[in-house]
Scaffold this motif. Structure first.
Motif, mmCIF file in Angstrom:
data_model
loop_
_atom_site.group_PDB
_atom_site.id
_atom_site.type_symbol
_atom_site.label_atom_id
_atom_site.label_comp_id
_atom_site.label_asym_id
_atom_site.label_seq_id
_atom_site.Cartn_x
_atom_site.Cartn_y
_atom_site.Cartn_z
ATOM 1 N N SER A 16 0.834 -1.208 0.000
ATOM 2 C CA SER A 16 0.000 0.000 0.000
ATOM 3 C C SER A 16 0.869 1.259 0.000
ATOM 4 O O SER A 16 0.539 2.243 -0.665
ATOM 5 N N SER A 17 1.989 1.220 0.708
ATOM 6 C CA SER A 17 2.893 2.384 0.738
ATOM 7 C C SER A 17 3.440 2.669 -0.660
ATOM 8 O O SER A 17 3.540 3.827 -1.074
ATOM 9 N N LYS A 20 0.719 4.214 -2.752
ATOM 10 C CA LYS A 20 0.477 5.603 -2.338
ATOM 11 C C LYS A 20 1.580 6.525 -2.854
ATOM 12 O O LYS A 20 1.313 7.570 -3.448
ATOM 13 N N ASP A 26 -4.916 7.227 -2.560
ATOM 14 C CA ASP A 26 -5.087 7.371 -1.122
ATOM 15 C C ASP A 26 -5.491 6.045 -0.471
ATOM 16 O O ASP A 26 -6.634 5.849 -0.083
ATOM 17 N N VAL A 27 -4.524 5.135 -0.337
ATOM 18 C CA VAL A 27 -4.797 3.834 0.278
ATOM 19 C C VAL A 27 -4.325 3.852 1.730
ATOM 20 O O VAL A 27 -3.466 4.651 2.095
ATOM 21 N N SER A 28 -4.875 2.946 2.555
ATOM 22 C CA SER A 28 -4.450 2.888 3.954
ATOM 23 C C SER A 28 -3.171 2.084 4.087
ATOM 24 O O SER A 28 -3.036 1.014 3.496
ATOM 25 N N THR A 29 -2.257 2.604 4.909
ATOM 26 C CA THR A 29 -1.040 1.861 5.237
ATOM 27 C C THR A 29 -0.988 1.737 6.760
ATOM 28 O O THR A 29 -1.686 2.476 7.454
ATOM 29 N N GLY A 30 -0.196 0.813 7.263
ATOM 30 C CA GLY A 30 -0.162 0.671 8.724
ATOM 31 C C GLY A 30 1.051 -0.093 9.197
ATOM 32 O O GLY A 30 1.674 -0.833 8.435
ATOM 33 N N THR A 35 -3.133 -4.630 7.497
ATOM 34 C CA THR A 35 -3.850 -3.354 7.355
ATOM 35 C C THR A 35 -4.885 -3.449 6.238
ATOM 36 O O THR A 35 -6.053 -3.106 6.426
ATOM 37 N N THR A 36 -4.469 -3.889 5.076
ATOM 38 C CA THR A 36 -5.393 -4.051 3.948
ATOM 39 C C THR A 36 -6.053 -5.420 4.085
ATOM 40 O O THR A 36 -5.371 -6.445 4.064
ATOM 41 N N SER A 40 -8.806 -4.449 -2.943
ATOM 42 C CA SER A 40 -9.305 -3.084 -3.155
ATOM 43 C C SER A 40 -8.917 -2.578 -4.543
ATOM 44 O O SER A 40 -7.741 -2.632 -4.914
ATOM 45 N N ASP A 52 -4.983 -3.287 -4.883
ATOM 46 C CA ASP A 52 -4.151 -3.446 -3.685
ATOM 47 C C ASP A 52 -4.668 -4.677 -2.945
ATOM 48 O O ASP A 52 -5.783 -4.685 -2.427
#
Ligand code: GTP
Ligand code: MG
Length: 201
Positions: A16-17, A20, A26-30, A35-36, A40, A52
């Protein structure tokens, strides 16, 4: 017709990073693996979607059953959409590749990264791009890790993999320009004339 640019990799590899930082999506990263959780899709250009994937492997605080279901969904997606996948990009952590691969092999398992790279090549009948991420973290282990990765991927004799490994850092941005150019080139070759049309630069 709907086609896909697919990102795969183990949980926390940095899929995801990379999406992005490379494409401004604008995807979520963690910080924690897992996280994902859903497959998506994001529109890239007419008829082309960026995918993703959730992580393929161990997910923090998830049961084996959940991990298994996610793995099945990933494999089902790849097999069911094989004809529609214009390009697959497999992301792995270059700072731990040797350590993780050897730990698993000592226990009699195959590296999940190598397993996924082989699966993508078999299902798509062409080589995925392999992204060696987190080079900023690898320190003096970087060369050894990338060398080992190249050798391991070479053992598969993948079609058209003379230049399919891309060392990058989603954190510092190193290598992302080269990766983006290669993705662009390959998508254009597949008939997507303006593959990044809907994405901001
Ligand atoms: N040092 C460093 N950290 C990174 C890099 N890329 C990603 N990270 C970090 O790694 C963690 C996981 O990143 P994600 O992009 O969420 O990873 P993912 O592969 O999408 O993970 P899942 O969605 O859980 O499968 C985050 O804390 C990121 O900030 C990198 O190049 N260098
Ligand atoms: Mg993710």
């Amino acid at each position: 017709m709907r086609e896909y640019l697919v990102f795969t990799g183990r949980p926390n590899a940095g899929k995801s990073s990379i999406i992005k930082e490379t494409f401004g999506v604008d995807v979520s990263t963690g910080k924690r693996p897992g996280t994902t959780r859903q497959i998506s899709e994001y529109p890239m250009s007419r008829g082309l979607f960026l995918v993703d994937m959730p992580g393929y492997g161990r997910i923090l605080k998830a049961s084996k059953a959940t991990e298994g279901r996610i793995k099945d969904r990933i494999i089902d997606f790849l097999e069911n959409n094989a004809e529609k996948i214009a390009l697959a990009v497999h992301v792995l952590d270059a700072s731990t590749f040797i350590e993780v691969t050897q730990r698993l092999e000592r226990k009699g398992f195959r590296s999940l990264d190598l397993e996924m790279i082989k699966l993508l090549a078999d299902v798509l009948r062409e080589s995925p791009l392999v992204v060696a991420n987190k080079i900023d973290k690898a320190g003096n282990q970087l060369e050894d890790n990338v060398f080992e990765l190249r050798n391991r991927v070479a053992e598969f004799n993948l079609p058209a993999c003379n230049n399919c490994i891309f060392p990058v850092s989603a954190k510092t941005g190193e290598g992302l320009g080269t990766l983006k150019n290669e993705i662009h080139k390959r998508l254009v070759n597949k008939g997507h004339r303006i593959p990044f049309d809907f994405l901001k630069d």
